[in-house]
Design an enzyme around this catalytic site. Structure first.
Site, mmCIF file in Angstrom:
data_model
loop_
_atom_site.group_PDB
_atom_site.id
_atom_site.type_symbol
_atom_site.label_atom_id
_atom_site.label_comp_id
_atom_site.label_asym_id
_atom_site.label_seq_id
_atom_site.Cartn_x
_atom_site.Cartn_y
_atom_site.Cartn_z
ATOM 1 N N SER A 84 0.839 -1.192 0.000
ATOM 2 C CA SER A 84 0.000 0.000 0.000
ATOM 3 C C SER A 84 0.883 1.254 0.000
ATOM 4 C CB SER A 84 -0.957 -0.053 1.190
ATOM 5 O OG SER A 84 -2.028 0.835 1.015
ATOM 6 N N HIS A 233 -7.365 -6.171 0.107
ATOM 7 C CA HIS A 233 -6.189 -5.310 0.187
ATOM 8 C C HIS A 233 -5.101 -5.891 1.105
ATOM 9 C CE1 HIS A 233 -3.932 -1.675 -0.295
ATOM 10 N NE2 HIS A 233 -4.066 -1.295 0.965
#
Length: 253
Positions: A84, A233
């Protein structure tokens, strides 16, 4: 000052960079498994964990901090993995100092600008009155008004620790909030990183999209993409065995 945890004493170096609101502890289990093959270094990025604050947290500035840390610890070359926001820092570092990075792994992020998606989290965390809050459970209850997802709340609460009988954040909230527009931006990739690169995507995540392909290949032309089925994610936490095996295979072949 960058705080780091090391796992393993033999093999090539592997540096791991966490995402926004994360810290090195998030990667403990993954690092333990990877330490069978590498000397793993899980870093707290600036404004996170036990690392120092960085008032102007641009991606070039954060990358430079990591490069200085590598110099201080005599790490001439390393594999580099970033998730991320940490993936954006990793991309920036590989672009700035390609000679230091053996291979690059970018986990569920692209070199593009993103729309704000953490404003309610910031609002919720800043709304918690730490002086009047006695336990993490009380803090989490207050956060529930802003963050409905239990797993995200628990992830965020890992940043709340007790010191001398008082709760305090292990994340520089105001600094991160002030830098949030910068964090949403793409890293500044002036030079191509031409060594082997692996982009890993969670099938159910929308952080890497088909329209990002050209952005990725323009800066990382030697790229392979792996999609982990059934993951979002946090694919490394959802399928850790598959995740670590893919990392080992990529780095050692």
């Amino acid at each position: 000052m960058i705080h780091a945890k090391q796992y393993g004493q033999t093999g090539d170096h592997l540096i791991i960079l966490h995402g926004l609101f994360g810290n090195s502890d998030n990667w403990h289990s993954i690092a333990q498994k990877l330490s069978e093959t590498f000397q793993v270094h899980c870093l707290d990025l600036p404004n996170h964990g036990n690392s120092s604050n960085l008032d102007v947290a641009t991606y070039p500035n954060m990358a430079n901090v990591i490069i200085e840390w590598m110099k201080q610890h005599n790490i001439r070359q390393s594999y580099l993995l970033g998730h991320s926001m940490g993936g954006k820092v990793a991309m920036q570092l590989a672009s700035n100092a390609p000679e230091r990075i053996l291979k690059l792994i970018v986990v569920d992020i692209s070199p593009v600008d993103y729309s704000p998606s953490h404003l309610e989290i910031f609002e919720g965390l800043k709304s918690i009155d730490l002086e009047a809050t006695k336990t993490r459970a009380d803090a989490e209850k207050q956060l529930e008004k802003y963050v409905s997802d239990l797993n995200i709340r628990r992830f965020l609460m890992k940043n709340l620790v007790k010191s001398e009988g008082l709760l305090k954040w292990r994340v520089a909230l105001e600094c991160l909030y002030n830098n949030y527009p910068t964090i949403l931006k793409s890293p500044t990739l002036n030079e191509q990183y031409t060594k082997p690169t692996l982009f890993m995507k969670g099938e159910l995540s929308n952080y890497i999209l088909p329209e990002h392909k050209d952005h990725i290949l323009n800066s990382f032309p030697n790229t392979d993409v792996k999609v982990l089925q059934g993951t979002g994610h946090w694919l490394h936490a959802e399928k850790p065995i598959l995740f670590t095996s893919l990392i080992k295979r990529f780095c050692t072949t």
